[in-house]
Design a protein around this motif. Sequence first.
Motif, PDB file in Angstrom:
ATOM      1  N   GLN A  24      27.124  16.188   6.627  1.00  0.00           N
ATOM      2  CA  GLN A  24      28.335  15.715   6.344  1.00  0.00           C
ATOM      3  C   GLN A  24      29.218  15.367   7.373  1.00  0.00           C
ATOM      4  OE1 GLN A  24      28.157  14.977   3.909  1.00  0.00           O
ATOM      5  NE2 GLN A  24      26.950  16.170   2.681  1.00  0.00           N
ATOM      6  N   GLY A  25      29.716  13.854   6.753  1.00  0.00           N
ATOM      7  CA  GLY A  25      30.583  13.012   8.497  1.00  0.00           C
ATOM      8  C   GLY A  25      29.792  12.357   9.602  1.00  0.00           C
ATOM      9  N   ASP A  26      30.663  12.415  10.833  1.00  0.00           N
ATOM     10  CA  ASP A  26      29.611  12.617  11.706  1.00  0.00           C
ATOM     11  C   ASP A  26      29.285  13.058  12.406  1.00  0.00           C
ATOM     12  OD1 ASP A  26      31.270  10.317  11.603  1.00  0.00           O
ATOM     13  OD2 ASP A  26      33.714  10.347  12.846  1.00  0.00           O
ATOM     14  N   GLY A  27      28.332  12.598  13.269  1.00  0.00           N
ATOM     15  CA  GLY A  27      27.487  14.092  13.738  1.00  0.00           C
ATOM     16  C   GLY A  27      27.012  12.986  15.253  1.00  0.00           C
ATOM     17  N   GLY A  28      26.692  13.062  16.693  1.00  0.00           N
ATOM     18  CA  GLY A  28      26.120  12.490  17.016  1.00  0.00           C
ATOM     19  C   GLY A  28      25.648  12.772  18.506  1.00  0.00           C
ATOM     20  N   LEU A  29      25.647  12.133  19.164  1.00  0.00           N
ATOM     21  CA  LEU A  29      25.260  12.441  21.300  1.00  0.00           C
ATOM     22  C   LEU A  29      26.302  12.408  21.606  1.00  0.00           C
ATOM     23  CD1 LEU A  29      22.600  12.997  22.976  1.00  0.00           C
ATOM     24  CD2 LEU A  29      23.077  10.579  22.936  1.00  0.00           C
ATOM     25  N   ARG A  30      26.371  13.940  22.369  1.00  0.00           N
ATOM     26  CA  ARG A  30      27.673  14.296  23.526  1.00  0.00           C
ATOM     27  C   ARG A  30      26.856  14.356  25.465  1.00  0.00           C
ATOM     28  NH1 ARG A  30      31.344  18.392  19.999  1.00  0.00           N
ATOM     29  NH2 ARG A  30      32.578  17.426  22.226  1.00  0.00           N
ATOM     30  N   THR A  31      27.991  14.658  26.100  1.00  0.00           N
ATOM     31  CA  THR A  31      27.986  15.097  27.324  1.00  0.00           C
ATOM     32  C   THR A  31      28.319  16.520  27.226  1.00  0.00           C
ATOM     33  OG1 THR A  31      30.220  14.612  28.180  1.00  0.00           O
ATOM     34  CG2 THR A  31      28.106  12.561  28.010  1.00  0.00           C
ATOM     35  N   PRO A  32      27.438  17.296  28.300  1.00  0.00           N
ATOM     36  CA  PRO A  32      27.934  18.510  28.306  1.00  0.00           C
ATOM     37  C   PRO A  32      29.523  19.012  28.601  1.00  0.00           C
ATOM     38  CG  PRO A  32      25.962  18.675  29.705  1.00  0.00           C
ATOM     39  CD  PRO A  32      27.045  17.365  29.206  1.00  0.00           C
ATOM     40  N   GLY A  33      30.104  17.986  29.144  1.00  0.00           N
ATOM     41  CA  GLY A  33      31.853  18.341  28.934  1.00  0.00           C
ATOM     42  C   GLY A  33      32.901  18.060  27.631  1.00  0.00           C
ATOM     43  N   GLY A  34      31.522  17.209  26.674  1.00  0.00           N
ATOM     44  CA  GLY A  34      32.023  17.220  25.250  1.00  0.00           C
ATOM     45  C   GLY A  34      31.774  15.768  25.017  1.00  0.00           C
ATOM     46  N   ARG A  35      32.372  14.733  26.099  1.00  0.00           N
ATOM     47  CA  ARG A  35      31.732  13.269  25.353  1.00  0.00           C
ATOM     48  C   ARG A  35      31.435  13.137  25.058  1.00  0.00           C
ATOM     49  NH1 ARG A  35      30.844   8.155  28.222  1.00  0.00           N
ATOM     50  NH2 ARG A  35      29.860   9.836  29.996  1.00  0.00           N
ATOM     51  N   TRP A  36      31.547  12.675  24.188  1.00  0.00           N
ATOM     52  CA  TRP A  36      31.176  11.551  22.426  1.00  0.00           C
ATOM     53  C   TRP A  36      30.442  10.611  23.576  1.00  0.00           C
ATOM     54  CZ3 TRP A  36      30.018  13.792  18.315  1.00  0.00           C
ATOM     55  CH2 TRP A  36      29.776  14.525  17.455  1.00  0.00           C
ATOM     56  N   LEU A  37      28.317  10.568  23.404  1.00  0.00           N
ATOM     57  CA  LEU A  37      28.049   8.997  23.644  1.00  0.00           C
ATOM     58  C   LEU A  37      27.704   7.959  22.351  1.00  0.00           C
ATOM     59  CD1 LEU A  37      25.410  10.659  26.760  1.00  0.00           C
ATOM     60  CD2 LEU A  37      28.097   9.349  27.037  1.00  0.00           C
ATOM     61  N   SER A  38      27.613   8.450  21.761  1.00  0.00           N
ATOM     62  CA  SER A  38      27.056   8.281  20.424  1.00  0.00           C
ATOM     63  C   SER A  38      27.609   8.674  19.269  1.00  0.00           C
ATOM     64  CB  SER A  38      25.664   8.056  20.552  1.00  0.00           C
ATOM     65  OG  SER A  38      25.130   7.059  19.989  1.00  0.00           O
ATOM     66  N   ARG A  39      27.620   7.793  18.493  1.00  0.00           N
ATOM     67  CA  ARG A  39      28.381   8.981  16.936  1.00  0.00           C
ATOM     68  C   ARG A  39      27.587   7.652  15.560  1.00  0.00           C
ATOM     69  NH1 ARG A  39      34.214  12.161  17.153  1.00  0.00           N
ATOM     70  NH2 ARG A  39      33.576  12.761  15.564  1.00  0.00           N
ATOM     71  N   SER A  40      27.407   8.674  14.731  1.00  0.00           N
ATOM     72  CA  SER A  40      26.752   8.330  13.375  1.00  0.00           C
ATOM     73  C   SER A  40      27.346   8.780  12.315  1.00  0.00           C
ATOM     74  CB  SER A  40      25.366   8.251  13.480  1.00  0.00           C
ATOM     75  OG  SER A  40      24.414   7.539  12.227  1.00  0.00           O
ATOM     76  N   SER A  41      26.948   9.206  11.323  1.00  0.00           N
ATOM     77  CA  SER A  41      27.380   9.395   9.699  1.00  0.00           C
ATOM     78  C   SER A  41      25.694   9.880   9.000  1.00  0.00           C
ATOM     79  CB  SER A  41      27.944   8.971   9.520  1.00  0.00           C
ATOM     80  OG  SER A  41      27.558   7.527   8.958  1.00  0.00           O
ATOM     81  N   ALA A  42      25.802  11.157   8.329  1.00  0.00           N
ATOM     82  CA  ALA A  42      24.970  10.678   7.136  1.00  0.00           C
ATOM     83  C   ALA A  42      25.285   9.486   5.950  1.00  0.00           C
ATOM     84  CB  ALA A  42      25.317  11.942   6.358  1.00  0.00           C
ATOM     85  N   GLU A  43      26.230   8.835   6.203  1.00  0.00           N
ATOM     86  CA  GLU A  43      26.229   8.222   5.540  1.00  0.00           C
ATOM     87  C   GLU A  43      24.934   6.518   6.439  1.00  0.00           C
ATOM     88  OE1 GLU A  43      28.404  10.024   6.328  1.00  0.00           O
ATOM     89  OE2 GLU A  43      28.978  10.721   4.052  1.00  0.00           O
ATOM     90  N   ALA A  44      25.447   6.653   7.615  1.00  0.00           N
ATOM     91  CA  ALA A  44      25.323   5.198   7.919  1.00  0.00           C
ATOM     92  C   ALA A  44      23.218   5.822   7.939  1.00  0.00           C
ATOM     93  CB  ALA A  44      25.518   5.129   9.340  1.00  0.00           C
ATOM     94  N   ALA A  45      22.943   7.222   8.396  1.00  0.00           N
ATOM     95  CA  ALA A  45      22.165   7.370   7.849  1.00  0.00           C
ATOM     96  C   ALA A  45      20.712   6.603   6.457  1.00  0.00           C
ATOM     97  CB  ALA A  45      21.053   8.546   8.357  1.00  0.00           C
ATOM     98  N   ALA A  46      21.504   7.044   6.006  1.00  0.00           N
ATOM     99  CA  ALA A  46      20.685   7.028   4.447  1.00  0.00           C
ATOM    100  C   ALA A  46      20.757   6.010   3.910  1.00  0.00           C
ATOM    101  CB  ALA A  46      21.761   7.635   3.444  1.00  0.00           C
ATOM    102  N   ALA A  47      21.738   4.861   4.492  1.00  0.00           N
ATOM    103  CA  ALA A  47      22.691   3.947   4.294  1.00  0.00           C
ATOM    104  C   ALA A  47      21.349   2.532   4.691  1.00  0.00           C
ATOM    105  CB  ALA A  47      23.453   2.887   4.830  1.00  0.00           C
TER     106      ALA A  47
END
Length: 391
Positions: free
Chosen positions: A72-95
């Motif tokens: 649910q909500g946002d997920g995505g790809l991060r660096t070891p320090g926690g910075r988000w490189l890329s974000r997506s969501s369940a809604e985007a995947a389903a669409a």
Amino acid sequence: MAQPARAIVIGGGIGGLTAAAALHRRGWEVTVLERARSLEPVGAAISLAPNALRALDVIGIGDEIRDLANWQGDGGLRTPGGRWLSRSSAEAAAARFGGPLVLLPRTTLVARLAALLPPGTVRTAATATLADPGDTARPARVSAGGEELEADLVVGADGINSRVRSALFPAHPGPVYAGFTTWRVLIPVPGAEFASHETWGRGRIWGTHPLKDGRVYAYAAAMTPAGERAPDDEKAELVRRFGDWHDPIPAVIAAARPEDVLRHDVHHIARPLPAYHRGRTVLLGDAAHAMPPTLGQGGNQAIEDAIVLAHSADDLAAYTAARLPRTTAIGRQAVKVARLNMARGRAVVAVRDTAIAALSKAGPALFLRSFDGIADWRPPYASEQAHADRR
């Protein structure tokens, strides 16, 4: 009255059980021979993309499995320090792909597949050997526990070290080491609240995902020599390699017991087989096309195989024609993704991370793009099956 056609499935994993269920649904008499003493699967959880869920629709359990979705909500790809490189969501995947991504315990899927089969279909503690692949003039033969069985179809679903594959194609070199090992845990983590994510470091990755049953599934991978193991235990190895990465990774490691941590070197079939069948015998899943787990498609492709096989059981050449090009292409893509996310050079990793961030700002997240042409697959005879179910 004519006797139903008979199939023997060697291997009671997800691919083998799906094949058994699909063949049974089409009127075949099926026996599953599993060498382990139970159907308890190796591994912790499995991710099912919309392509596999559509395949499961054909045998009537797709919606039940979709109900287990918990991303649910946002997920995505991060660096070891926690910075988000890329974000997506369940809604985007389903669409994008016409359905959700579902992560569930392997035991749940195995139990549901087994429940589709008549009592007595699955024989555990049954080590099977292909004695004769058969041909148009004679049935295939399987030896199991001192008994010789004949069948109109034998399905080799016996995994990456398949003995059926070796019998069909003895000159094939078999699987090779992919260059990295994996760790997996499926555990409760008290108080854990976080977005699903995968984290890419230098020659190392980590993924953490909440499941609908309240547990957390986490996996990790690192470039290591084949056969290497921790000098103490694998939980301690995770602390050494990932203990200083961003939250919730340290908490997940801390919540695991050493015995909760599974470790397996990754092997794959680098040279495609010449075919997925010979005579009356056919291969599916890892036995046919083991691939790195970097796209999460190993089990998904086994499920696709099983559904297509049930439709093509009277024409195994058509099964090979349908499955070999697709699975070969996906396997090669998984290898390319492994080279990207397991990159070790500092400069290469910096360029990789910058490019991922830029590409994701310009369009769909890299995570979603990697599934184009994969997650949008549909069973070749779904409409035919739906018609049959209404009769």
